[in-house]
Structures are given as structure tokens and as C-alpha cells.
Design a protein around this motif. Sequence first.
Motif, PDB file in Angstrom:
ATOM      1  N   UNK A 233     -77.945  -4.210  -2.078  1.00  0.00           N
ATOM      2  CA  UNK A 233     -79.198  -3.548  -2.436  1.00  0.00           C
ATOM      3  C   UNK A 233     -80.347  -4.553  -2.497  1.00  0.00           C
ATOM      4  N   UNK A 234     -80.067  -5.725  -3.050  1.00  0.00           N
ATOM      5  CA  UNK A 234     -81.101  -6.760  -3.124  1.00  0.00           C
ATOM      6  C   UNK A 234     -81.530  -7.193  -1.725  1.00  0.00           C
ATOM      7  N   UNK A 235     -80.563  -7.383  -0.832  1.00  0.00           N
ATOM      8  CA  UNK A 235     -80.871  -7.859   0.524  1.00  0.00           C
ATOM      9  C   UNK A 235     -81.626  -6.808   1.328  1.00  0.00           C
ATOM     10  N   UNK A 236     -81.198  -5.544   1.219  1.00  0.00           N
ATOM     11  CA  UNK A 236     -81.816  -4.493   2.031  1.00  0.00           C
ATOM     12  C   UNK A 236     -83.219  -4.167   1.533  1.00  0.00           C
ATOM     13  N   UNK A 237     -83.413  -4.138   0.209  1.00  0.00           N
ATOM     14  CA  UNK A 237     -84.719  -3.750  -0.336  1.00  0.00           C
ATOM     15  C   UNK A 237     -85.727  -4.894  -0.303  1.00  0.00           C
ATOM     16  N   UNK A 238     -85.269  -6.099  -0.011  1.00  0.00           N
ATOM     17  CA  UNK A 238     -86.167  -7.253  -0.015  1.00  0.00           C
ATOM     18  C   UNK A 238     -87.303  -7.094   0.989  1.00  0.00           C
ATOM     19  N   UNK A 239     -86.999  -6.615   2.199  1.00  0.00           N
ATOM     20  CA  UNK A 239     -88.016  -6.493   3.240  1.00  0.00           C
ATOM     21  C   UNK A 239     -88.081  -5.093   3.841  1.00  0.00           C
ATOM     22  N   UNK A 240     -87.435  -4.125   3.143  1.00  0.00           N
ATOM     23  CA  UNK A 240     -87.407  -2.768   3.661  1.00  0.00           C
ATOM     24  C   UNK A 240     -87.752  -1.782   2.555  1.00  0.00           C
ATOM     25  N   UNK A 241     -88.515  -0.779   2.907  1.00  0.00           N
ATOM     26  CA  UNK A 241     -88.908   0.254   1.945  1.00  0.00           C
ATOM     27  C   UNK A 241     -87.805   1.299   1.864  1.00  0.00           C
ATOM     28  N   UNK A 242     -86.893   1.119   0.926  1.00  0.00           N
ATOM     29  CA  UNK A 242     -85.803   2.074   0.732  1.00  0.00           C
ATOM     30  C   UNK A 242     -85.834   2.564  -0.706  1.00  0.00           C
ATOM     31  N   UNK A 243     -85.087   3.643  -0.970  1.00  0.00           N
ATOM     32  CA  UNK A 243     -84.931   4.150  -2.336  1.00  0.00           C
ATOM     33  C   UNK A 243     -83.456   4.410  -2.612  1.00  0.00           C
ATOM     34  N   UNK A 244     -83.071   4.187  -3.857  1.00  0.00           N
ATOM     35  CA  UNK A 244     -81.676   4.361  -4.272  1.00  0.00           C
ATOM     36  C   UNK A 244     -81.485   5.744  -4.876  1.00  0.00           C
ATOM     37  N   UNK A 245     -80.537   6.485  -4.360  1.00  0.00           N
ATOM     38  CA  UNK A 245     -80.208   7.809  -4.895  1.00  0.00           C
ATOM     39  C   UNK A 245     -79.141   7.689  -5.979  1.00  0.00           C
ATOM     40  N   UNK A 246     -78.084   6.936  -5.690  1.00  0.00           N
ATOM     41  CA  UNK A 246     -76.996   6.776  -6.662  1.00  0.00           C
ATOM     42  C   UNK A 246     -76.211   5.516  -6.353  1.00  0.00           C
ATOM     43  N   UNK A 247     -75.505   5.028  -7.358  1.00  0.00           N
ATOM     44  CA  UNK A 247     -74.626   3.865  -7.189  1.00  0.00           C
ATOM     45  C   UNK A 247     -73.423   4.055  -8.094  1.00  0.00           C
ATOM     46  N   UNK A 248     -72.235   3.925  -7.517  1.00  0.00           N
ATOM     47  CA  UNK A 248     -70.995   4.104  -8.271  1.00  0.00           C
ATOM     48  C   UNK A 248     -69.933   3.175  -7.703  1.00  0.00           C
ATOM     49  N   UNK A 249     -69.098   2.629  -8.575  1.00  0.00           N
ATOM     50  CA  UNK A 249     -68.035   1.747  -8.095  1.00  0.00           C
ATOM     51  C   UNK A 249     -66.978   1.508  -9.141  1.00  0.00           C
ATOM     52  N   UNK A 250     -65.751   1.247  -8.664  1.00  0.00           N
ATOM     53  CA  UNK A 250     -64.654   0.900  -9.558  1.00  0.00           C
ATOM     54  C   UNK A 250     -64.075   2.095 -10.283  1.00  0.00           C
ATOM     55  N   UNK A 251     -62.891   1.862 -10.878  1.00  0.00           N
ATOM     56  CA  UNK A 251     -62.195   2.948 -11.581  1.00  0.00           C
ATOM     57  C   UNK A 251     -61.854   2.603 -13.019  1.00  0.00           C
ATOM     58  N   UNK A 252     -61.775   1.295 -13.340  1.00  0.00           N
ATOM     59  CA  UNK A 252     -61.427   0.877 -14.701  1.00  0.00           C
ATOM     60  C   UNK A 252     -62.024  -0.497 -14.939  1.00  0.00           C
ATOM     61  N   UNK A 253     -62.491  -0.745 -16.159  1.00  0.00           N
ATOM     62  CA  UNK A 253     -63.160  -2.022 -16.397  1.00  0.00           C
ATOM     63  C   UNK A 253     -62.205  -3.202 -16.327  1.00  0.00           C
ATOM     64  N   UNK A 254     -60.894  -2.950 -16.491  1.00  0.00           N
ATOM     65  CA  UNK A 254     -59.938  -4.049 -16.413  1.00  0.00           C
ATOM     66  C   UNK A 254     -59.269  -4.165 -15.048  1.00  0.00           C
ATOM     67  N   UNK A 255     -59.807  -3.479 -14.043  1.00  0.00           N
ATOM     68  CA  UNK A 255     -59.336  -3.614 -12.665  1.00  0.00           C
ATOM     69  C   UNK A 255     -60.495  -4.155 -11.820  1.00  0.00           C
ATOM     70  N   UNK A 256     -60.249  -5.226 -11.084  1.00  0.00           N
ATOM     71  CA  UNK A 256     -61.280  -5.766 -10.198  1.00  0.00           C
ATOM     72  C   UNK A 256     -61.565  -4.712  -9.123  1.00  0.00           C
ATOM     73  N   UNK A 257     -62.802  -4.216  -9.030  1.00  0.00           N
ATOM     74  CA  UNK A 257     -63.065  -3.057  -8.161  1.00  0.00           C
ATOM     75  C   UNK A 257     -62.931  -3.388  -6.683  1.00  0.00           C
ATOM     76  N   UNK A 258     -62.302  -2.478  -5.955  1.00  0.00           N
ATOM     77  CA  UNK A 258     -62.087  -2.659  -4.518  1.00  0.00           C
ATOM     78  C   UNK A 258     -63.030  -1.791  -3.690  1.00  0.00           C
ATOM     79  N   UNK A 259     -63.652  -0.805  -4.318  1.00  0.00           N
ATOM     80  CA  UNK A 259     -64.579   0.078  -3.618  1.00  0.00           C
ATOM     81  C   UNK A 259     -65.840   0.289  -4.457  1.00  0.00           C
ATOM     82  N   UNK A 260     -66.976   0.367  -3.801  1.00  0.00           N
ATOM     83  CA  UNK A 260     -68.220   0.735  -4.455  1.00  0.00           C
ATOM     84  C   UNK A 260     -69.135   1.348  -3.398  1.00  0.00           C
TER      85      UNK A 260
END
Length: 480
Positions: A233-260
Motif C-alpha cells: 500500500x505504501x509503495x502503490x500510493x506513493x506516486x499513484x492516486x488510489x483509495x483503500x476500500x478494505x484490508x484484511x489478513x491472517x487468522x490468529x494473532x499467534x500464527x504468522x499470517x500467510x495470506x492478506x
Amino acid sequence: MGVLDNLEPKSVFHFFEEITQIPHGSNNVQMISDYLVKFAKDRNLEYIQDETRNVIIFGEASEGYEDREPIILQGHMDMVAVHDADYDIDMATQPLKPVTDGDKIWAEGTSLGGDDGIAVAYCLALLDSKTIPHPRLEVVITTNEETGMDGAFAIDLSPLKGRKLINIDSETEGVLLTSCAGGARFYATLPVSKVSRSGMLYDIEVSGLLGGHSGTEIIKEHGNANILLGRILAAVSDKNDISLVSINGGVADNAIPVNAKATIVVPEDTSKEAALKAVKDLEAIVKSELEIKDPGVKFTVTAREKGTFDCLDNASMKNVYKLILSLPNGIQAMSASVPGLVETSLNLGVIVSSDNEVTLEYAVRSSVDSSKDALLDRLVYITEAFGAKAKITSSYPGWPFKSDSKLREHMIEVFKRMYGREPRIEALHAGVECGLFGQKLEGLDCISIGPDMEGVHTTSEKLSVASAARTFEYLCEVLK
């Protein structure tokens, strides 16, 4: 015929397979708790089921063992319930599909729950047996260990007479765990404002990571999908006019997330090619960074539809990714006294977005309580500097090493007699419930053991059949 019926010891794998057929993810433990109660009732065993759904079952001593001190056996009934993104299952209501090749056991498309179903299976096999000699057994099976040790916090242990406890929640055969880190859960909730924007809707997904248990595998420094998504998100929004609709990732705080996944809008007057190129450029950089640690990492961009959508305004979007990238993550300190042991760490396990806020969920661990407290303070300070709300829950103590442990001496001696070598004596960066039990039972002597498992808390989880059999044999010999 069950899938595991041909495996030995039959009783252990019979009960283990029965457990896989009962949905028992954390906070969904009513059915598994009632199953344990029915097990006790069917065998006329004394039991206690409390309001938190913890279950204690008492097994009378074998003949000739009536004068021996009772032994506490302990595990937890919940599992980290995760499934592959393309695997169709409701893990709150549907059973697992165990698979075995005779060497390993895993589950089709999901985590297996060997952590800690094998402990429950061992205990049930012991309580069910008429031939395995043992002192009086006090079997304690707790709830929601994976989401904050809620059961261990709530349980009343005053009915227990034993002061020697064997915890069966470790994942390496031949290791006697003698101490562990304390921990806590941390939540950073960031308020966001919304605007309407028109353009093309895109999903950006991070996948292909190895993940793992945020305690035992944090030292491997696998990629964290949530952190990587923040970088995108930081890289894409740095020089591009985009907007974020939603962000979600991971399934448990004690599991290193594999998808986001983030969903963004690219307006008509913004170059879609430039935005997509920013994702691909960063993917190449990350692939290089994780070439050894996480070679399967992948960024995917999928075009969805044109339209007008509710999005975070620009300031809110920037606050989200800046907070993700400003809060610490991963190893913070290594132990000076135990070579190779992580002392302090944290894991951004879950990101959840709703209509008016985005929440980041962390598992924080340290074997030094003051270091844990200092890290939590740092998280609070950074979070509040962003105008977000900080919350700390489920803070639990570490389990200190006991210099004079009769149980450890006994278990070392039995191991040497059985295998002709000494077991490894280790400390663990992950948390087990022994610290909380030690606070409740004065003078408690604890050791944690378990069979070989890999990929716990992920869909790659596997349990070694031979190791599970040997560990059960060892446990029986210790009790004998």
C-alpha cells in the motif's frame, strides 16, 4: 473403519480421529468439552466441567499404586482452525478430513489440531485403559489456550491433590521443556473516515508464505503477509492516486499470517499500469529478500469491476499503512543466557477492517517480564500517537526454570533407561500453561513434552506417527 485405525497405538489414534470429527477451534469448544464429559460419564469417572468449559477427569490409581502421589496430566482442547483459501469448509460446524501415509498425519485443506489434540488423545487412552499401570490421574483439559489461555486463567484447581504436572503441549520428541515465555495480546484500533470514489476495483493479495507458530517459528523470520501488504500500500500510493476500500489478513494473532488482501480503487484518470507496476516492482524486491526464508511469496492483482465505492479517505489510508509499518514486528531480542533462544518478539497476526475502523492484533512474547512490559508500552505509545486506541488483554506469566525438580530428574532417568541417552532440556519462546498453573498450585513441579509436529497453526501441519507412538510409550513408562 476410521482413517487412522491401522495405526499403533490403536487407542491413541482412535481417540485422536474422534477428536478431528468434532469442530473445536478456539472459542468453539462446547462440543469437544461435552464429548469429554460423555467420555467420563460412560466410564463412571469422576469429572468437573466448569463455566468456561474446562474439563477435569479423575482416574483412580492402578492396583499397587494407591499410595503414590497423584500425577496431573494437562493439555488444551482447542485448536487453531485454519483452512486453505480455496478449500470449501466451515470449520465451526464441519469435521476435519484426516489423511495418513503411515508416516505422518495431516488434514485435507486445513490445520490438523495435533496441537493439542494429541494430548487429549493420550489422556483419554490412559483413562480408558485397564492395563496401563499408573498412580491416580488428574487430567486437566483447558479451553481457548490458543487465544489467550482463557481456560487456564479461569480454572479452579483446588480439587487437585497432585503437585507434579506433565503438560503435553510441546512439539519436539526427546525434549523436556522446563520453562517458557510469558505473553500478552495487543490490539491497535485505528478510526477511519470514508469517502465515495469511482474507478476500477482491484484486489491485491499476498500469498505463498510458509507462516507457522509465532512462538516456535518466529526465529525463522518467515515473511508476514500483513506487513508485506502494508509495504504494498505504501509503495502503490506513493506516486499513484488510489483509495483503500478494505484490508484484511491472517487468522490468529499467534500464527504468522500467510495470506492478506487489500481492495483498492484506481480512478479513471490514474494510470492503472503504473499502479500495477509498483506492485510487481515491490514483489521482485521482496522475493529477493525472502529468497531463502520464504521462496514461495507471491503478490497477485485481480481486476474486479468498475463503479463507485466507499473508501477510506487519503489521510485514513496513509494512517493504516504507516501504523502497520511503524509498529515493531518479529524478533526484538535474543536471550543472553540461552544461546539460540528468542527472548522477546511480537507477531502482527491479524488485520481486520470494518466500516469505521481498522484493527491490528498482535501476540507479544518475552521470557523477561520487564522486557514484555516495555514492549507493550512501546506499542501503546506508537498506537496512541496515531490517534488509535490501544488495548492489552490476556497477559500471562512466564514459567521460570525450577532448579530442584524431582519430576525432571525422574523423567530424565526414565528416558535414559529407554533410549540410552539423555533428553534435551530446553526453554521455549512459545507459551504453555504451566506458568499459570504454577501460580495456582504452590510448589508445582512441571515438565512439558510432546511428539514431533511440524507446521502447527497452518494448513501444512503434520504429526509424526512413529514419534506420537514413542512419546506415548515414554509417558506410560514415566507413569509406571
